[in-house]
Design a protein around this motif. Structure first.
Motif, PDB file in Angstrom:
ATOM      1  N   LEU A   2     148.016  83.562  -6.659  1.00 16.04           N
ATOM      2  CA  LEU A   2     148.032  83.833  -8.095  1.00 16.04           C
ATOM      3  C   LEU A   2     148.515  85.255  -8.337  1.00 16.04           C
ATOM      4  O   LEU A   2     147.989  86.213  -7.764  1.00 16.04           O
ATOM      5  N   PHE A 164     145.064  75.129 -14.477  1.00 17.26           N
ATOM      6  CA  PHE A 164     145.658  75.249 -13.142  1.00 17.26           C
ATOM      7  C   PHE A 164     145.731  73.909 -12.403  1.00 17.26           C
ATOM      8  O   PHE A 164     145.896  73.879 -11.184  1.00 17.26           O
ATOM      9  N   TYR A 217     140.879  79.527 -11.643  1.00 22.62           N
ATOM     10  CA  TYR A 217     141.810  79.310 -10.537  1.00 22.62           C
ATOM     11  C   TYR A 217     141.038  79.099  -9.233  1.00 22.62           C
ATOM     12  O   TYR A 217     141.378  78.206  -8.437  1.00 22.62           O
TER      13      TYR A 217
END
Length: 230
Positions: A2, A164, A217
């Protein structure tokens, strides 16, 4: 992986047009620097900032500071799966080494930024922050993400748990969070984003969005469960 970009962050040195103000000059003397070498801070320099364009949103290094502290402390960063960048209104980009331990006190963080803006690297001796000239679009292109997501109150409403979906650790994802107190992005985020999402009906601060996005995430990729199972 990320990539977190704090975009259009209101971090800058004092502009020349207000450098002569008595409040700025006094603060510069206290820091042992020239007025144009210190970091603009609305909490200290509000009297001088009244004549600045966008003066009501500029001079907010505290927002960037808190966002960076939250990101670098996150389990995701400890797993080596996070890269953090700070993009400013003047199209300067600060790359942050994952091992960076930032000062917890704002005025010490500002001192680090002052050195960074003067030399391009900080801290002295072992640079963990690096400064370069680049637009937000330049930075995103360089990262080559599979998906770029901008968090904005003007985006499509979407539960955070779904943001996500479909990504794996091998995918290079990028999220943009505005590093300003109010208003909209100065950069054209629509042209570089695959989607713009709104995760709450009320306005959320940048640090809140950063912390919630990173956690979402981690959950989407099973990182929390994996760490607890060790």
């Amino acid at each position: 992986m990320l990539n977190l970009i704090i975009a259009d962050a209101e971090v800058e040195t004092v502009p020349a047009e207000v450098a002569g103000h008595r409040v700025i000059r006094w603060h510069a003397r206290q820091r042992g620097r020239r007025p144009v070498e210190i970091i603009l801070n609305s909490g200290l320099h509000h009297a001088a900032m009244r004549k600045l364009v966008d003066g009501d949103r500029r001079g907010r290094p505290d927002i960037a500071h808190l966002c960076l502290l939250l990101a670098l402390d996150a389990p995701l960063n400890r797993e080596g799966l996070l890269r953090v960048y700070l993009h400013t209104r003047q199209n300067k980009v600060i790359s942050v080494d994952p091992s960076t331990r930032l000062p917890r006190v704002l005025n010490r963080f500002e001192g680090l930024l002052e050195h960074l803006f003067l030399t391009g690297e900080a801290p002295p001796g072992k640079p963990l922050l690096r400064l370069e000239e680049a637009t937000l679009a330049d930075l995103v292109r360089r990262l080559q993400p599979k998906r770029t997501i901008t968090f904005s109150d003007r985006g499509q409403r979407k539960p955070l748990a779904e943001v996500f979906a479909g990504l794996s650790k091998a995918d290079n994802a990028c999220i943009l969070v505005g590093g300003f107190p109010s208003g909209d992005f100065l950069s054209d985020v629509s042209s570089i984003s695959d989607e713009q999402v709104c995760i709450d009906p009320e306005l959320l601060t940048a640090p809140t969005v950063v912390s919630r996005a990173i956690y979402a995430y981690e959950e989407a990729l099973g990182i929390t469960r994996s760490r607890l199972g060790r």
